[in-house]
Design an enzyme around this catalytic site. Structure first.
Site, PDB file in Angstrom:
ATOM      1  N   GLY A   9     -10.449  15.064  26.181  1.00 18.04           N
ATOM      2  CA  GLY A   9     -11.119  16.042  25.316  1.00 18.04           C
ATOM      3  C   GLY A   9     -10.765  17.456  25.737  1.00 18.04           C
ATOM      4  O   GLY A   9     -11.601  18.364  25.713  1.00 18.04           O
ATOM      5  N   GLY A  12     -11.244  20.810  23.253  1.00 18.75           N
ATOM      6  CA  GLY A  12     -12.541  21.272  22.766  1.00 18.75           C
ATOM      7  C   GLY A  12     -12.976  22.576  23.414  1.00 18.75           C
ATOM      8  O   GLY A  12     -12.214  23.210  24.149  1.00 18.75           O
ATOM      9  N   GLN A  13     -14.219  22.958  23.117  1.00 20.35           N
ATOM     10  CA  GLN A  13     -14.735  24.248  23.594  1.00 20.35           C
ATOM     11  C   GLN A  13     -14.717  24.331  25.120  1.00 20.35           C
ATOM     12  O   GLN A  13     -14.252  25.311  25.688  1.00 20.35           O
ATOM     13  CB  GLN A  13     -16.173  24.461  23.081  1.00 20.35           C
ATOM     14  N   ILE A  36      -7.337  13.786  21.119  1.00 18.01           N
ATOM     15  CA  ILE A  36      -6.816  13.067  19.944  1.00 18.01           C
ATOM     16  C   ILE A  36      -6.063  14.009  19.014  1.00 18.01           C
ATOM     17  O   ILE A  36      -5.543  13.596  17.994  1.00 18.01           O
ATOM     18  CB  ILE A  36      -7.948  12.340  19.165  1.00 18.01           C
ATOM     19  N   ARG A  37      -6.056  15.302  19.337  1.00 20.02           N
ATOM     20  CA  ARG A  37      -5.282  16.284  18.559  1.00 20.02           C
ATOM     21  C   ARG A  37      -4.771  17.347  19.519  1.00 20.02           C
ATOM     22  O   ARG A  37      -5.312  17.493  20.617  1.00 20.02           O
ATOM     23  CB  ARG A  37      -6.164  16.941  17.498  1.00 20.02           C
ATOM     24  N   TYR A 143     -27.505  12.097  19.936  1.00 15.54           N
ATOM     25  CA  TYR A 143     -26.735  12.687  21.031  1.00 15.54           C
ATOM     26  C   TYR A 143     -27.528  12.617  22.343  1.00 15.54           C
ATOM     27  O   TYR A 143     -26.996  12.217  23.385  1.00 15.54           O
ATOM     28  CB  TYR A 143     -26.424  14.136  20.657  1.00 15.54           C
ATOM     29  N   LYS A 147     -26.653  10.714  25.860  1.00 19.61           N
ATOM     30  CA  LYS A 147     -26.522  11.417  27.142  1.00 19.61           C
ATOM     31  C   LYS A 147     -27.506  10.856  28.176  1.00 19.61           C
ATOM     32  O   LYS A 147     -27.168  10.699  29.348  1.00 19.61           O
ATOM     33  CB  LYS A 147     -26.733  12.926  26.963  1.00 19.61           C
TER      34      LYS A 147
HETATM   35  N1  SER Z   1     -24.680  22.365  23.021  1.00 14.16           N
HETATM   36  C1  SER Z   1     -24.963  21.002  22.696  1.00 14.16           C
HETATM   37  C2  SER Z   1     -25.391  20.835  21.317  1.00 14.16           C
HETATM   38  O1  SER Z   1     -25.918  21.773  20.762  1.00 14.16           O
HETATM   39  C3  SER Z   1     -26.024  20.469  23.597  1.00 14.16           C
HETATM   40  O2  SER Z   1     -25.464  19.902  24.720  1.00 14.16           O
HETATM   41  O3  SER Z   1     -25.252  19.766  20.772  1.00 14.16           O
END
Ligand code: SER
Length: 313
Positions: A9, A12-13, A36-37, A143, A147
């Site tokens: 990854g 990403g950010q 993946i990109r 999410y 986690k």
């Molecule tokens: N920054 C994340 C979100 O907003 C939280 O870990 O999903």
């Protein structure tokens, strides 16, 4: 000591800045980026890159063997807002990628793992202010559930199989090099872009929704610091609370107005409001400070200055 690092990854950010920083620390040839990109030019030009799906165990094993990888940073994940739209895909990505790296470490194919957790592990029944390291955790988002489960698996693999996995509960992360995608705290990045391009921002959270936040430089420094800490000092093998600042949309808007007086903010809360309402206002990170000397360097004023200065340039 020479070591070989793989970032999953990497585009990403967080992955982008983490890769560039680790390349600076350990040398470009020691840090392999994968995603993946493809990523931005800086990332692609500074070292090796592999197209790799973190949920594909065989492909992952092959890359790890080929580059003789010691450490893996698993930064691939689906964030909170997107995960509410694609629950099963989020669960598969967030959990299977983690199982893959935990099992590779269990089988001694890699030596150390970094896996990020989040303030999303907390839920509506968690004490909201100065949320302690150990407290009630009943996450109400897809999410957050992924986690929190991930944290339990990290802790389990460490104690049962001796896997050296390390983790931080990142707050919302603010950065200018790469945009975030699909998170609830993304507004705190969008607002700077819109302040400069349009002089106004329509915020998807209410004006008083206070959330824990951190500037990316601090998050990267915390990550590198945790990964360089001696084994016996790491007292937490689920994930460390980590904190720098907390603010509401109204407070960040006021801060931006000090630089751009005509800046205007409007509030149009959407489904992300409920996600934000379930998370803490502020985090107690005294365990990280005590175990490995954590200390943030960026507050809101410094973050705003850095964001506006860099985005303008
Ligand atoms: N920054 C994340 C979100 O907003 C939280 O870990 O999903």
């Amino acid at each position: 000591m020479h070591k070989s690092i793989l970032i999953l990854g990497a585009c990403g950010q967080i992955g982008t800045e983490l890769t560039l920083n680790l390349r600076e620390t350990y040398g470009n040839e020691s840090v392999i980026a994968s995603d993946i990109r493809e990523g931005n030019e800086n990332l692609m030009d500074s070292g090796s890159f592999e197209l790799l799906d973190a949920t594909d165990y065989d492909a992952l094993e092959e890359v790890i063997a080929y580059y003789e990888i010691d450490e893996v940073y698993l930064m691939a994940a689906m964030l909170s807002a997107t995960a509410e739209k694609f629950p099963e895909r989020a669960w598969n990505l967030n959990m299977n990628s983690l199982f893959n790296v935990l099992n590779l470490a269990k089988d001694k194919k890699i030596k150390r793992i970094f896996w990020p957790s989040s303030i999303a592990v907390f839920g509506p029944s968690t004490p909201k202010t100065n949320t302690p390291q150990n407290t009630i955790m009943e996450p109400s988002t897809v999410y957050g559930i992924s986690k929190q489960s991930g944290e339990r698996w990290c802790n389990y693999y460490h104690h049962k199989f001796g896997v050296d996995v390390r983790s931080l509960r990142y707050p919302g992360l603010i950065s200018w090099k790469t945009q975030p995608g699909g998170g609830t705290t993304d507004y705190a990045v969008e607002i700077y872009h819109k302040a400069l391009t349009e002089g106004a921002y329509s915020c998807f959270l209410n004006k008083d929704t206070k959330l824990p936040m951190m500037f990316m430089d601090d998050a990267i420094r915390a990550t590198q610091q945790l990964m360089a800490t001696d084994m016996e000092k790491i007292g937490i093998r689920s994930s460390y609370n980590l904190s720098a600042m907390s603010f509401s949309p109204k407070e960040i808007a006021q801060n931006i107005k000090e630089h751009i007086p005509e800046f205007e903010i409007f509030y149009e809360p959407d489904f992300r409001q409920a996600i934000a309402d379930s998370w803490p206002n502020s985090i107690d990170d005294s365990q990280a400070r005590k175990d490995w000397g954590w200390k943030p360097l960026f507050d809101l004023n410094k973050t705003t200055k850095d964001m506006l200065g860099n985005l303008k340039a």
